[in-house]
Structures are given as C-alpha cells and as structure tokens.
Scaffold this active site. Sequence first.
Site, PDB file in Angstrom:
ATOM      1  N   ASN A 182       0.853  -1.326  -0.174  1.00 49.23           N
ATOM      2  CA  ASN A 182       0.456   0.119  -0.015  1.00 49.23           C
ATOM      3  C   ASN A 182       1.492   1.088   0.112  1.00 49.23           C
ATOM      4  O   ASN A 182       1.866   1.503   1.354  1.00 49.23           O
ATOM      5  CB  ASN A 182      -1.549   0.075   0.990  1.00 49.23           C
ATOM      6  CG  ASN A 182      -1.789   1.671   1.093  1.00 49.23           C
ATOM      7  OD1 ASN A 182      -1.588   2.125   0.433  1.00 49.23           O
ATOM      8  ND2 ASN A 182      -2.200   0.701   2.946  1.00 49.23           N
ATOM      9  N   TRP A 183       0.822   1.790  -1.248  1.00 48.74           N
ATOM     10  CA  TRP A 183       1.901   2.854  -1.054  1.00 48.74           C
ATOM     11  C   TRP A 183       1.443   4.346  -0.609  1.00 48.74           C
ATOM     12  O   TRP A 183       1.876   4.834  -0.471  1.00 48.74           O
ATOM     13  CB  TRP A 183       2.191   3.880  -2.655  1.00 48.74           C
ATOM     14  CG  TRP A 183       2.862   2.244  -3.514  1.00 48.74           C
ATOM     15  CD1 TRP A 183       4.279   0.934  -3.120  1.00 48.74           C
ATOM     16  CD2 TRP A 183       3.645   2.499  -4.344  1.00 48.74           C
ATOM     17  NE1 TRP A 183       4.509   0.981  -4.198  1.00 48.74           N
ATOM     18  CE2 TRP A 183       4.473   1.544  -4.475  1.00 48.74           C
ATOM     19  CE3 TRP A 183       3.552   3.378  -5.517  1.00 48.74           C
ATOM     20  CZ2 TRP A 183       5.840   1.190  -5.600  1.00 48.74           C
ATOM     21  CZ3 TRP A 183       5.002   3.137  -6.991  1.00 48.74           C
ATOM     22  CH2 TRP A 183       5.847   2.051  -6.579  1.00 48.74           C
ATOM     23  N   LYS A 184      -0.358   3.824  -0.593  1.00 51.11           N
ATOM     24  CA  LYS A 184      -0.285   5.893   0.447  1.00 51.11           C
ATOM     25  C   LYS A 184      -0.140   6.178  -0.546  1.00 51.11           C
ATOM     26  O   LYS A 184      -0.045   6.067  -1.669  1.00 51.11           O
ATOM     27  CB  LYS A 184      -0.452   5.878   1.363  1.00 51.11           C
ATOM     28  CG  LYS A 184      -0.391   4.271   2.922  1.00 51.11           C
ATOM     29  CD  LYS A 184      -0.619   4.733   4.275  1.00 51.11           C
ATOM     30  CE  LYS A 184      -0.583   3.595   4.715  1.00 51.11           C
ATOM     31  NZ  LYS A 184       0.005   3.516   6.384  1.00 51.11           N
ATOM     32  N   GLU A 236      -7.000   5.154   7.288  1.00 44.05           N
ATOM     33  CA  GLU A 236      -6.490   6.661   7.279  1.00 44.05           C
ATOM     34  C   GLU A 236      -8.012   7.106   6.321  1.00 44.05           C
ATOM     35  O   GLU A 236      -8.287   8.152   6.404  1.00 44.05           O
ATOM     36  CB  GLU A 236      -5.146   6.630   6.590  1.00 44.05           C
ATOM     37  CG  GLU A 236      -4.069   6.163   7.288  1.00 44.05           C
ATOM     38  CD  GLU A 236      -2.477   5.450   6.472  1.00 44.05           C
ATOM     39  OE1 GLU A 236      -2.359   5.418   5.168  1.00 44.05           O
ATOM     40  OE2 GLU A 236      -2.141   5.387   7.589  1.00 44.05           O
ATOM     41  N   SER A 244       3.255  -2.280  10.714  1.00 42.19           N
ATOM     42  CA  SER A 244       4.947  -2.264  10.599  1.00 42.19           C
ATOM     43  C   SER A 244       5.398  -3.894  10.203  1.00 42.19           C
ATOM     44  O   SER A 244       6.756  -4.109  11.244  1.00 42.19           O
ATOM     45  CB  SER A 244       4.644  -1.979  11.827  1.00 42.19           C
ATOM     46  OG  SER A 244       4.922  -0.489  12.680  1.00 42.19           O
ATOM     47  N   HIS A 258      -9.457   1.211   4.582  1.00 43.43           N
ATOM     48  CA  HIS A 258      -8.474   1.475   4.886  1.00 43.43           C
ATOM     49  C   HIS A 258      -8.784   2.817   6.653  1.00 43.43           C
ATOM     50  O   HIS A 258      -9.039   3.587   6.483  1.00 43.43           O
ATOM     51  CB  HIS A 258      -7.512   1.776   4.743  1.00 43.43           C
ATOM     52  CG  HIS A 258      -6.154   1.724   5.478  1.00 43.43           C
ATOM     53  ND1 HIS A 258      -6.072   3.101   6.217  1.00 43.43           N
ATOM     54  CD2 HIS A 258      -4.719   1.108   5.423  1.00 43.43           C
ATOM     55  CE1 HIS A 258      -4.077   2.714   6.324  1.00 43.43           C
ATOM     56  NE2 HIS A 258      -3.833   1.179   6.008  1.00 43.43           N
ATOM     57  N   GLY A 301       2.700  -1.140   4.388  1.00 42.81           N
ATOM     58  CA  GLY A 301       2.962   0.433   3.947  1.00 42.81           C
ATOM     59  C   GLY A 301       4.463   0.841   4.011  1.00 42.81           C
ATOM     60  O   GLY A 301       5.146   1.008   2.236  1.00 42.81           O
ATOM     61  N   GLY A 302       4.888   1.141   4.415  1.00 39.21           N
ATOM     62  CA  GLY A 302       6.390   2.086   4.364  1.00 39.21           C
ATOM     63  C   GLY A 302       7.249   1.228   4.092  1.00 39.21           C
ATOM     64  O   GLY A 302       8.128   1.444   2.873  1.00 39.21           O
ATOM     65  N   GLU A 311      -5.938  -4.649  10.593  1.00 43.65           N
ATOM     66  CA  GLU A 311      -4.548  -3.590  10.783  1.00 43.65           C
ATOM     67  C   GLU A 311      -4.763  -2.442  12.296  1.00 43.65           C
ATOM     68  O   GLU A 311      -5.460  -2.113  12.179  1.00 43.65           O
ATOM     69  CB  GLU A 311      -4.539  -2.709  10.164  1.00 43.65           C
ATOM     70  CG  GLU A 311      -4.076  -3.758   7.910  1.00 43.65           C
ATOM     71  CD  GLU A 311      -3.672  -1.793   7.575  1.00 43.65           C
ATOM     72  OE1 GLU A 311      -2.997  -2.582   7.276  1.00 43.65           O
ATOM     73  OE2 GLU A 311      -4.047  -1.349   6.555  1.00 43.65           O
ATOM     74  N   GLY A 322       2.138   2.222  10.720  1.00 38.38           N
ATOM     75  CA  GLY A 322       3.512   3.474  10.702  1.00 38.38           C
ATOM     76  C   GLY A 322       3.376   3.688  11.810  1.00 38.38           C
ATOM     77  O   GLY A 322       5.074   4.700  11.224  1.00 38.38           O
TER      78      GLY A 322
HETATM   79  P1  PGA Z   1       2.892   0.624   7.554  1.00 42.15           P
HETATM   80  O1  PGA Z   1       1.074   0.699   7.133  1.00 42.15           O
HETATM   81  O2  PGA Z   1       3.298  -0.934   7.168  1.00 42.15           O
HETATM   82  O3  PGA Z   1       3.627   1.993   6.684  1.00 42.15           O
HETATM   83  O4  PGA Z   1       2.722   0.583   9.234  1.00 42.15           O
HETATM   84  C1  PGA Z   1       0.381  -0.530   6.618  1.00 42.15           C
HETATM   85  C2  PGA Z   1      -1.057  -0.066   6.100  1.00 42.15           C
HETATM   86  O5  PGA Z   1      -1.314   1.357   6.672  1.00 42.15           O
HETATM   87  O6  PGA Z   1      -1.313  -0.315   5.206  1.00 42.15           O
END
Ligand code: PGA
Length: 250
Positions: free
Chosen positions: A8-10, A95, A209, A93, A230-231, A163, A169
Amino acid sequence: MRQLIAGNWKMNGTSAALGEIEAVCEMVTARPPACDVLICPPATLIARAAAQAKGRIAIGGQDCHAQVSGAFTGDISAEMLKDAGASAVIVGHSERRQYHGETDAMVMAKAQAAWRAGLMAIICIGETEAQRVAGHALHICSGQIDNSVPDGLTASNTAIAYEPVWAIGTGRTPTSQEIAEVHDHIRTCLTKRFGKGEGAATRILYGGSMKPSNAAEILAISNVGGGLIGGASLKAQDFGAIFNASSANP
Ligand code: PGA
C-alpha cells in the site's frame, strides 16, 4: 490458498517510482515467490504501473467510490480502477475511516462496488490503541466484520486485512500471540457467517509495521494469509524481502 503480500503505497510515488514496480517484477520473475504479489500505488500511477507490470504482479487501488459514475468530484469508481488495469482495491483503510469519516456502512458499499467491477476487495479492520487497552480488540474486529463485510464474500473476491491502528506506521507490532488471537477470532467470525468453505479459505492479512525483519515470523502465524505493507513496500528490496519470506502457510 497462497498468501497475498500487498503493498500500500498510500500518497507516495510519482513517475520515478515506476522503477520500483519494474524492480519488483524482475525479482518475482527471477525467483517466483510462494505468494501472490500486489502493489497498490496512488491512483495516478495505476494505469502505468499495470502497463509496466504486464501481469507479472497484480496492481490495485487504495480506495473506490461506491457508485459506478456520477457527480462525485475527485472520486474514482471501482469500474474506473478496473479499466485502468487494477485487479483489487483496498477499502476501509483506517486512514480513510479516520481522515475521511468512512463508516462501516460506506466500507460495505465500497466492497460491493469492488465486486460489481470484478475487483478483489481488501477490507481493512482493526482496533485503536485505546480500544486494545480497554480489552475490546476482538469485539471491535468482529463488529467491523459484521458491519463492513457484505454478504457474498468468497475466498477469491475478498481478503480481510487486520491492521491494528496503533501499529500502522509506528514501528510497533503486536506480539505473535496477539496477532494469532485476533486472526483466529476473525477466522471464527468468517467461518460462522460464510461457512467452512469460503469462510475458512478467505485470506486474513496482517498489516502494521511489517518489514523484512519481522515478516517471516508474522507470516508463519496460523491464520495469517499474508500481509498489507505500507512503508516497507515503497522500496523493491524491502518489499521483496517480505514476499520472499512468505511460506505456504494458510
Ligand atoms: P505500515 O502501513 O506498514 O507503514 O505500518 C500499513 C498500512 O497502513 O497498510
């Protein structure tokens, strides 16, 4: 069921990031992983990412609108994602729930839209830190499943992503026991509602994470059907280390 490792590149990545897509595709070709690999770049890159990937990995969206089309400035429908070359879409998600006020009902409608367009829906759930501290993690997750997963789930049209909001993050992750407890609980909810066939075979991804150093341990936990990253999905090397840590674990 093969595990699914989804990036997930956001809101990260411009044209230059297509090089990471190519690098991931080359890694997958050189050494086919034991899992399915998906990258969800920002919407602006989906068509080019899909053209670049040429089916070597799957490409997905990060959100969709529930309607097919209409006066919804700035929104993108599931049909548009499909047309651009996506085969999956993340919905609900945390967010989106937090910053865009998405409710369980909206997430359910988006998942239905994904299916209508022929996309796999990755439906995200997970508790906040306050909810976990209060001892409500399992209850929150089953409530989100009840209210944001539509009837009609199959193991191929849906993956659930657990999640924990406090792990996204932050560099913090639950213990293996905590992950196992929630994933087992989600499995029970899915099996009860969708039966021993589809409910038992639907992939339950862990997200929050996840990185090369903890991927193998997390992916070996029972009822972990993959990861939503994500990251650590932004760099091909890190993402590759994660999908190469996938085993045949159901
Ligand atoms: P993260 O994000 O791996 O940067 O913690 C995961 C996500 O929000 O899908």
